[in-house]
Design an enzyme around this catalytic site. Structure first.
Site, PDB file in Angstrom:
ATOM      1  N   ARG B  51      44.262 -28.293  27.616  1.00  0.00           N
ATOM      2  CA  ARG B  51      44.102 -27.791  28.978  1.00  0.00           C
ATOM      3  C   ARG B  51      43.513 -28.847  29.910  1.00  0.00           C
ATOM      4  O   ARG B  51      44.046 -29.153  30.969  1.00  0.00           O
ATOM      5  CB  ARG B  51      43.174 -26.592  28.914  1.00  0.00           C
ATOM      6  CG  ARG B  51      43.227 -25.647  30.058  1.00  0.00           C
ATOM      7  CD  ARG B  51      42.391 -24.440  29.662  1.00  0.00           C
ATOM      8  NE  ARG B  51      42.610 -24.147  28.249  1.00  0.00           N
ATOM      9  CZ  ARG B  51      43.595 -23.377  27.795  1.00  0.00           C
ATOM     10  NH1 ARG B  51      44.420 -22.822  28.649  1.00  0.00           N
ATOM     11  NH2 ARG B  51      43.736 -23.166  26.506  1.00  0.00           N
ATOM     12  N   THR B  52      42.399 -29.421  29.476  1.00  0.00           N
ATOM     13  CA  THR B  52      41.718 -30.420  30.304  1.00  0.00           C
ATOM     14  C   THR B  52      42.591 -31.665  30.480  1.00  0.00           C
ATOM     15  O   THR B  52      42.684 -32.239  31.561  1.00  0.00           O
ATOM     16  CB  THR B  52      40.368 -30.804  29.668  1.00  0.00           C
ATOM     17  OG1 THR B  52      39.589 -29.620  29.528  1.00  0.00           O
ATOM     18  CG2 THR B  52      39.604 -31.796  30.524  1.00  0.00           C
ATOM     19  N   LYS B  80      40.087 -45.697  12.362  1.00  0.00           N
ATOM     20  CA  LYS B  80      39.954 -46.918  11.565  1.00  0.00           C
ATOM     21  C   LYS B  80      38.507 -47.396  11.566  1.00  0.00           C
ATOM     22  O   LYS B  80      38.214 -48.502  11.113  1.00  0.00           O
ATOM     23  CB  LYS B  80      40.847 -48.019  12.141  1.00  0.00           C
ATOM     24  CG  LYS B  80      42.338 -47.736  11.977  1.00  0.00           C
ATOM     25  CD  LYS B  80      43.163 -48.905  12.505  1.00  0.00           C
ATOM     26  CE  LYS B  80      44.643 -48.569  12.562  1.00  0.00           C
ATOM     27  NZ  LYS B  80      45.334 -49.430  13.523  1.00  0.00           N
ATOM     28  N   ARG B 101      37.128 -37.711  26.785  1.00  0.00           N
ATOM     29  CA  ARG B 101      36.626 -36.517  26.112  1.00  0.00           C
ATOM     30  C   ARG B 101      36.159 -36.958  24.733  1.00  0.00           C
ATOM     31  O   ARG B 101      36.900 -37.676  24.033  1.00  0.00           O
ATOM     32  CB  ARG B 101      37.774 -35.514  25.969  1.00  0.00           C
ATOM     33  CG  ARG B 101      37.458 -34.332  25.082  1.00  0.00           C
ATOM     34  CD  ARG B 101      36.801 -33.257  25.902  1.00  0.00           C
ATOM     35  NE  ARG B 101      36.911 -31.974  25.287  1.00  0.00           N
ATOM     36  CZ  ARG B 101      36.889 -30.838  25.982  1.00  0.00           C
ATOM     37  NH1 ARG B 101      36.800 -30.868  27.288  1.00  0.00           N
ATOM     38  NH2 ARG B 101      36.945 -29.691  25.369  1.00  0.00           N
ATOM     39  N   HIS B 129      30.405 -31.262  31.329  1.00  0.00           N
ATOM     40  CA  HIS B 129      31.830 -31.236  31.635  1.00  0.00           C
ATOM     41  C   HIS B 129      31.901 -31.113  33.155  1.00  0.00           C
ATOM     42  O   HIS B 129      32.263 -30.069  33.683  1.00  0.00           O
ATOM     43  CB  HIS B 129      32.462 -30.030  30.931  1.00  0.00           C
ATOM     44  CG  HIS B 129      33.964 -30.037  30.908  1.00  0.00           C
ATOM     45  ND1 HIS B 129      34.718 -31.070  31.405  1.00  0.00           N
ATOM     46  CD2 HIS B 129      34.842 -29.117  30.449  1.00  0.00           C
ATOM     47  CE1 HIS B 129      36.005 -30.783  31.253  1.00  0.00           C
ATOM     48  NE2 HIS B 129      36.100 -29.609  30.675  1.00  0.00           N
TER      49      HIS B 129
END
Ligand code: ZN
Lengths: 154, 302
Positions: B51-52, B80, B101, B129
């Site tokens: 969504r974001t 990695k 994010r 957020h």
């Protein structure tokens, strides 16, 4: 000035005596100040009787004089520590430690999901309460309190 | 605000918040402005959030910019064992802006310190957020015509809900009255209540949704998740007390609006969707304008 008990730790000619350290935090103070890595003489004693706090520790460091910002790093582990600056076997200055406004390194953030506990990041806190000790993490914004204080291994 | 990273809503002054909301309004009126023409945005999603990510990519595309990046850590070099620092050092030499994010709290602040270009926090674990908060504020102002003096109801998981905490802090600039509706186990944490008390902001706590919501200007719903309860029986006992149904809206104010950060599960009954008071899908659209405004501001384009 010196009682027979205090003489158990030998006197120094020039340097600094850090008194009134809680015995259980003696080695934290040594690590925080990097006294385990210096080459001049360091003597210390633990579990000495203290009127103020039951059992105290004391450190005597030859030829080392601390800046305020250096010595204030120990304020979280030894809030009542007292410094005696010695010149020529005489105490020329006494001072107490104070908790600084920000703390960089030394303390771990209590939040296990904080980036500082998962990546190689130096911790950084704003001191939001000096009396009860509350530190706001610059990164995760969570507050670490006195009971949650843990120190970084160095 | 040029070249400043956006890490936490707490970094914004009231004036800066209002400035961003004004910009978002401009973008809503005129959503295709090629201000990012020729610019590349690094979109680093160390955990998936479709969504974001879609909202940000829509905002960037509407601004004429291009996106490089990854949508979950499985396709990034983090698998990695590359450190966050190294990833940011590298990407900030490729891109003009980073949207990130990350599951670790505080990772956005750290990334902003390591980056050569501005970093926009698209969620750092349970911490912040800020673009969600900005779109919530935009939605509230748009539906109410103002941000000041509103009756705000926050419903559901108020303990772990990052969005309600950030929204509470941001709205505190605007003389609100808060009503907290939550199960005992998921009440608003003490630190936020102390914050409100220190700032003289009134708040009331309620154990369930009742006719008290008739006073609301905004009802902000959140998910009550089963895994948040130490006792699953307790969840079964309380779960229906936090479900909003259409018949509960009958006596609410005419311009009251129901918001939800989405995705919803069952806390808003689908019969609410057709109500003119349901605003959560429009709220999601507002996210695109709020993100366009924030991107334009940090890039110094507006
Ligand atoms: Zn932290």
């Amino acid at each position: 000035m010196a009682s027979s008990k205090e003489l158990k730790v030998s006197a120094i000619e020039n340097g600094t005596v850090i008194d009134h350290i809680p015995s259980e935090n003696l080695f934290k103070v040594i690590t925080i100040l990097g006294l385990d890595k210096i080459s001049t003489q360091v003597t210390f004693g633990a579990n000495l009787d203290s009127k103020k706090q039951g059992r105290k520790a004391i450190i005597k460091v030859s030829e080392v004089f601390f800046q305020d910002h250096e010595i204030n790093k120990i304020s979280l582990v030894a809030p009542h520590a007292r410094l005696n600056v010695i010149k020529n076997f005489e105490v020329v200055e006494k001072s107490d430690v104070t908790i600084p406004d920000t703390i960089v390194g030394i303390v771990k953030c209590f939040n296990p999901k904080c980036v500082t506990n998962n990546e190689a990041v130096t911790t950084h806190f704003k001191v939001i309460n000096k009396k009860d000790v509350a530190l706001r993490c610059h990164y995760c914004e969570k507050i670490t309190t006195q009971e949650e204080l843990r120190f970084e291994a160095s | 605000m040029k070249n400043r990273s956006l890490v936490s809503i707490n970094d914004f002054s009231k004036e800066e918040i209002l400035h961003i909301l004004d910009l978002a309004e401009e973008f809503e009126a005129n959503p295709n402005q090629k201000l990012l023409e020729g610019k590349v945005v690094g979109s680093l999603f160390f955990e998936p959030s479709t969504r974001t990510r879609l909202s940000f990519e829509t905002a960037i595309n509407r601004l004429g910019g291009r996106v490089v990046g990854f949508s979950d850590s499985a396709s990034s070099s983090a698998t990695k064992g590359e450190s966050l620092k190294d990833t940011i050092q590298m990407v900030s030499r490729y891109a003009d802006l980073i949207v990130m994010r990350h599951p670790l709290e505080g990772s956005a602040r750290y990334a902003s310190e390591q980056s050569l270009v501005p970093v926009i926090n698209a969620g750092d674990g349970a911490n912040q957020h800020p673009t969600q908060t900005m779109l919530d504020l935009y939605s509230i102002r748009k539906t109410q015509g103002k941000l000041d003096d509103l009756n705000i109801f926050l419903v559901g998981d108020l303990k772990y809900g990052r969005t309600v905490h950030s929204l509470l802090m941001a709205l505190s600039n605007f003389n609100p009255t808060f009503h907290f509706v939550s199960p005992e186990e998921l009440r608003m944490p003490r630190e936020y209540k102390l914050f409100l008390e220190e700032h003289g902001i009134p708040y009331y706590e309620h154990g369930e949704l009742s006719e008290i919501i008739d006073e609301a200007d905004i009802i902000y719903m959140t998910r009550v998740q089963k895994e948040r309860f130490s006792d699953p029986m307790e969840y079964e006992r309380v779960k229906n007390a936090y479900v909003l149904k259409r018949n509960m809206l009958v006596k609410t104010k005419e311009n009251m609006r129901v918001l939800h950060p989405l995705p919803r599960v069952n806390e808003i009954h689908t019969d609410v969707d057709a109500s003119p008071k349901a605003y959560y899908f429009d709220q999601a659209r507002n996210g695109v304008y709020a993100r366009m405004a924030l991107i334009a501001a940090v890039m110094g384009l507006k």
